[in-house]
Structure formats: C-alpha cells, structure tokens
Design an enzyme around this catalytic site. Structure first.
Site: not given
Length: 276
Positions: A1-3
């Site tokens: 996951m990332c932002r």
C-alpha cells in the site's frame, strides 16, 4: 500500500502542501491515519512537478524513505509549481525494489501513481500482459504491479482515450482478472487530475483559501484542488470519495462518476443456454 497526492492551483512551494501540514504526505510515510493495509511507507518516494512553459514534468525519486532524504527537504522548500503529484511507497509483496519502482511514473506530459496492490501479482494478470505490445512489456520501468498497471493505462492513453476512460477501463480489466485488487489510481497532465477510488480511501479538497499556511488562492491559477489518499489536516471541508468512483478535476471543477464492478456485471448476466 502507498499514499499519494496531486495538486492543481496557484504556484506554491512543494513543501507547503507535501511537508508543512500537520498530517502531510511526508508524515504519512510513517504515521498514516487512514491507511487500511500496511503501516509504514518507506520503500521509496517521488514527486513530479510542472514548470511554467514546459508541459513535460520533472521528477525526483528515491528508493529510501522520504524522511531520510535531506535533498528533498531543500527541494521542497524552494521549488514552486502550480501542478504536482507525489507518492510514498509501501511495496507489494513480490515486487521489485529501487528507485525505478517509486511513483510517479511518467510519459510525455503524464504523471501516474498507484495506491493499492494487484492481488495474486504477477500470475493473476498474465493474460492481461498479453494485451500489451511486446515493446511495452520490455519497456516496463520496474518489475512491480504499479509499473504494470501504468503500462496498461499508458497503452490506452496512446490509443486516444482520455484520462478518465483510460483509468476506468484499466481498473475494470485488472479487477476482472484479479478481483481482490486495490486500485486507487492517480493521473495528471498538469491541467487535470483523474483518480479512482477502488479498495482504499480517497479524498479531495476544492475550497477557496483552503491550503495550509495561509497560501493565497486569489492569485492566478484557479481554486486550489488537492486529491489525496487521506486529508493532510482536520478541516471538515475535505470530501471523501465513495468507493468504486472515478474522480475528474480541473482547476475549477470536480466531478464524481460511479465505476462499474465487473463482478456485479457477471452476477447479473443471464445464464448461457445449454449446448445441444
């Protein structure tokens, strides 16, 4: 996951949006508040921005965590832009490491980021890989799910699709092949922002005078528009984008369109007639 985060508006220092707010993308690299999968985004970061008079963006990317890069701190303090896209990375299992795997990915005037993961990567999308021209597969910037999704989007852009159609069709294709995928995609050409909410959070802010540190929205460039994985402050005017939605923003407008889930279409299809 990332932002990730994309910005359109009056020309501002990158750090005024990416670093200075109390819950900025910089802080989200180690303390995200709304991230549903993973806890630390330290597998690389990047920012791409547009300079006045040049439609092709510049990029700064690194393989390590954003908080350990003093060069980025200096760059963010002095570089100004009216359009940029930035991301911090938490790598999908089975994906390559390194700077080349860090968003934003780029081609021509486009910048792209993927917040999520392709379920069952890479075997789940082997058939989709066959839909790409061999030269495109051989030109993948990195062996990771995000770079592959970008190749699918770029192939559609080059075929003449607009940003919204390219993202919507890519999400539908990947979701059909790998149904548990999380596909929050973010795309800009410096004049528009297009994004999908598919399996994780997405928010936007489009209010006059609502940038951190009192940044001035009255200057040329339109109302500031920020599209992000999560808000960078606690202002109540942030709007959450519903899941399974396409967002399309310009410097003056934001539009939301529901996306079709291929699983729903399959469930509603009439049964095939038995062969005789």
């Amino acid at each position: 996951m990332c932002r990730h985060l994309a910005f359109l508006g009056p020309e501002e220092p990158l750090g005024g949006v990416l670093v200075e707010p109390p819950h900025s993308l910089y802080r989200q690299s180690w303390a995200p508040r709304k991230q549903r999968h993973g806890t630390v985004n330290a597998d690389g970061f990047g920012v791409g921005w547009y300079a006045e008079g040049d439609p092709v963006p510049a990029r700064y990317r690194r393989a390590g965590p954003i908080w350990g890069d003093q060069s980025f701190a200096d760059l963010a303090r002095v570089v100004r832009s009216g359009a940029f896209l930035a991301a911090v990375r938490d790598a999908t299992e089975g994906s390559a490491a390194g700077e080349a795997a860090a968003a934003p990915f780029a081609a021509g005037r486009w910048l792209f980021s993927h917040n999520g993961a392709v379920a069952g990567w890479p075997r789940s999308v082997a058939d989709l890989a066959g839909s790409l021209p061999p030269a495109e597969l051989l030109s993948l910037e990195a062996r990771c799910d995000s770079a592959f999704v970008w190749a699918l989007v770029l192939d559609r852009l080059r075929a003449g699709d607009d940003g919204g159609q390219a993202l919507a069709d890519t999400v539908a294709a990947v979701a059909a092949a790998a149904p548990a995928s999380r596909l929050n995609l973010l795309l800009t050409n410096g004049e528009t922002i297009t994004a999908t909410a598919w399996g994780d959070t997405l928010w936007y802010l489009a209010e006059p005078g609502r940038l951190p540190q009192g940044l001035d929205s009255a200057r040329p460039g339109g109302i500031p528009i920020v599209v992000a994985s999560e808000p960078y402050d606690d202002d109540p005017r942030w709007q959450e984008v519903p899941d399974r939605t396409l967002l399309a923003a310009t410097r003056t407008d934001v539009q939301l369109t529901p996306l079709k889930d291929p699983r729903d279409e399959m469930a509603s299809a009439p049964p095939e007639e038995p062969s005789t």
